[in-house]
Write a protein that holds these residues in place. Structure first.
Motif, mmCIF file in Angstrom:
data_model
loop_
_atom_site.group_PDB
_atom_site.id
_atom_site.type_symbol
_atom_site.label_atom_id
_atom_site.label_comp_id
_atom_site.label_asym_id
_atom_site.label_seq_id
_atom_site.Cartn_x
_atom_site.Cartn_y
_atom_site.Cartn_z
ATOM 1 N N ILE A 146 0.639 -1.286 -0.192
ATOM 2 C CA ILE A 146 -0.095 -0.080 -0.087
ATOM 3 C C ILE A 146 0.863 1.136 -0.057
ATOM 4 C CG2 ILE A 146 -1.796 1.237 1.194
ATOM 5 C CD1 ILE A 146 -2.698 -1.260 2.566
ATOM 6 N N ALA A 147 0.763 1.957 -1.081
ATOM 7 C CA ALA A 147 1.451 3.259 -1.042
ATOM 8 C C ALA A 147 0.987 4.219 -0.032
ATOM 9 C CB ALA A 147 1.267 3.823 -2.392
ATOM 10 N N PRO A 148 1.772 5.042 0.396
ATOM 11 C CA PRO A 148 1.423 6.366 1.325
ATOM 12 C C PRO A 148 0.326 7.196 0.599
ATOM 13 C CG PRO A 148 3.818 6.444 1.198
ATOM 14 C CD PRO A 148 3.256 5.452 0.010
ATOM 15 N N LEU A 173 -5.372 7.373 -2.863
ATOM 16 C CA LEU A 173 -5.040 6.218 -2.184
ATOM 17 C C LEU A 173 -4.789 5.053 -3.205
ATOM 18 C CD1 LEU A 173 -7.899 5.706 0.461
ATOM 19 C CD2 LEU A 173 -6.008 7.349 0.774
ATOM 20 N N ARG A 174 -3.475 4.592 -3.167
ATOM 21 C CA ARG A 174 -3.143 3.496 -4.056
ATOM 22 C C ARG A 174 -2.377 2.258 -3.523
ATOM 23 N NH1 ARG A 174 1.095 6.737 -7.799
ATOM 24 N NH2 ARG A 174 1.849 7.452 -5.757
ATOM 25 N N PHE A 184 0.628 -10.902 -13.862
ATOM 26 C CA PHE A 184 0.277 -9.476 -14.021
ATOM 27 C C PHE A 184 0.413 -8.734 -12.656
ATOM 28 C CE2 PHE A 184 -2.966 -12.109 -16.374
ATOM 29 C CZ PHE A 184 -2.339 -12.140 -17.405
ATOM 30 N N VAL A 185 0.682 -7.529 -12.870
ATOM 31 C CA VAL A 185 0.754 -6.325 -11.854
ATOM 32 C C VAL A 185 -0.347 -5.221 -12.036
ATOM 33 C CG1 VAL A 185 2.084 -5.046 -10.472
ATOM 34 C CG2 VAL A 185 3.261 -6.654 -11.798
ATOM 35 N N ILE A 186 -1.149 -5.155 -11.037
ATOM 36 C CA ILE A 186 -2.167 -4.172 -11.045
ATOM 37 C C ILE A 186 -2.105 -3.288 -9.945
ATOM 38 C CG2 ILE A 186 -4.835 -4.137 -10.797
ATOM 39 C CD1 ILE A 186 -4.650 -7.322 -11.591
ATOM 40 N N THR A 187 -1.957 -1.898 -10.531
ATOM 41 C CA THR A 187 -2.511 -0.852 -9.258
ATOM 42 C C THR A 187 -3.611 -0.398 -9.356
ATOM 43 O OG1 THR A 187 0.071 -0.174 -9.341
ATOM 44 C CG2 THR A 187 -1.487 1.523 -8.787
ATOM 45 N N VAL A 188 -4.269 -0.155 -8.055
ATOM 46 C CA VAL A 188 -5.545 0.389 -7.951
ATOM 47 C C VAL A 188 -5.444 1.650 -7.356
ATOM 48 C CG1 VAL A 188 -7.793 0.033 -6.877
ATOM 49 C CG2 VAL A 188 -6.574 -1.815 -7.966
ATOM 50 N N GLY A 189 -5.961 2.805 -7.881
ATOM 51 C CA GLY A 189 -6.061 4.021 -7.027
ATOM 52 C C GLY A 189 -7.586 4.661 -6.661
ATOM 53 N N VAL A 190 -7.620 5.181 -5.609
ATOM 54 C CA VAL A 190 -8.945 5.613 -5.276
ATOM 55 C C VAL A 190 -8.942 7.202 -5.040
ATOM 56 C CG1 VAL A 190 -10.674 5.629 -3.368
ATOM 57 C CG2 VAL A 190 -9.325 3.514 -4.008
ATOM 58 N N ALA A 191 -9.508 7.607 -5.918
ATOM 59 C CA ALA A 191 -9.615 9.458 -5.725
ATOM 60 C C ALA A 191 -10.875 9.670 -5.031
ATOM 61 C CB ALA A 191 -9.710 9.900 -7.213
ATOM 62 N N VAL A 192 -10.608 10.419 -3.678
ATOM 63 C CA VAL A 192 -11.650 10.744 -3.196
ATOM 64 C C VAL A 192 -12.125 12.022 -3.315
ATOM 65 C CG1 VAL A 192 -12.347 11.044 -0.568
ATOM 66 C CG2 VAL A 192 -10.470 9.262 -1.262
#
Length: 300
Positions: A146-148, A173-174, A184-192
């Motif tokens: 989990i990224a900062p 949040l990512r 596979f590598v998957i990055t998920v980002g949540v824009a609030v």
């Protein structure tokens, strides 16, 4: 009548009164005074006057006291009525009652909107997320890290950052996942966003270009360490409540998009897996909570 000689040598009448016997106002002493003589006040009269004055003062004091008591009684009664009405109103407002449809909807919206803060990071990004693989087989993507938390403009491409910032994006949040086969590598980002209305407005302006979106997050020493912007094969997003959930995917071996034939980008299993992981996280965040039936819990 014999005339007498006065001290001044002039004759005067015998019956004329001397200067020492004349009235101070010039009236002869033999005549009655025209000024009314007031009787001298004695002690009994003075006592009666004093008693009357005290009685008048007492009556004035009694009147003022009655007025004061009446005014005080009115104030007390009015204050009591105000307090009583306030108590009744407070009781009516705070007593448990069934929630209206509008209150139920607001409860759900507020609950969903605060999840990104109320939940731990591992609640927003679970350790494992289900997705559908080949032949719709159920598989699990595993979280790498989990990224900062970061600013919205720093977690996405510039063209997307401008849209998010113009609609009041609060934070980004990512987290990064790998599929069950570690291919596979998957990055998920949540824009609030600040609310659902802002999110809807922002998504209407987002580009449909699948080459831009959330920036990948690589974690050194893991299978994701070679995953960067050039390794993104596709990107996408889905709206959920006040959140825009971005996802992007690439190959764990570091292959770039330019090295992959277009037909493989469009039809491989990579993108369905990435899209499914992003949709699952969006579902977790926007899943409507159970609404209590009453304002104070389950008892009305």
């Amino acid at each position: 009548m014999k005339a007498r000689r006065s001290t001044s040598g002039l004759p005067r009448a015998e019956g004329e009164a001397t200067q020492g016997h004349r009235n101070p106002l010039g009236t002869p002493a033999g005549r009655g005074s025209r000024i009314r003589a007031w009787p001298a006040a004695n002690s009994r009269t003075r006592a009666a006057v004093k008693q009357r004055a005290e009685l008048d003062a007492l009556q004035h004091g009694v009147r003022y006291r009655r007025m004061f008591v009446t005014l005080l009684s009115v104030i007390v009664v009015v204050s009591s009525v105000v307090v009583l009405l306030g108590t009744i109103g407070l009781f009516a407002e705070t007593r448990s009652r069934p929630l209206t449809p509008t209150e139920q909807s607001r409860y759900q919206q507020e609950e969903i909107a605060r999840r990104w803060q109320a939940w731990p990071a591992t609640g927003v990004f679970p350790e494992e997320v289900k997705y559908l693989g080949l032949d719709r087989a159920q598989q699990y993507a595993r979280r790498v890290g989990i990224a900062p938390e970061t600013e919205c403009g720093k977690g996405v491409d510039a063209s997307v950052a401008g849209v998010l910032q113009s609609h009041g994006c609060l934070t980004m949040l990512r987290a990064t996942y790998i599929d069950q086969t570690a291919s596979f590598v998957i990055t998920v980002g949540v824009a609030v966003l600040k609310d659902e209305e802002s999110r809807v407005s922002a998504t209407e302006e987002l580009t449909q270009d699948d080459r831009v979106g959330v920036l990948p997050v690589a974690f050194p020493g893991t299978i994701s360490e070679r995953f960067g912007p050039d390794q993104r094969q596709r990107t996408g997003w889905v709206g959920a409540g006040p959140y825009i959930v971005f996802s992007t995917a690439g190959y764990a071996d570091g292959r770039t998009r330019a090295a992959i034939p277009p037909e493989e980008i469009l039809h491989s299993e990579l993108w369905p897996a990435a899209k499914s992981v992003g949709n699952q996280i969006a579902y977790f965040l926007a899943d409507p909570p159970k609404v209590p039936p009453c304002t104070q819990g389950n008892v009305c």
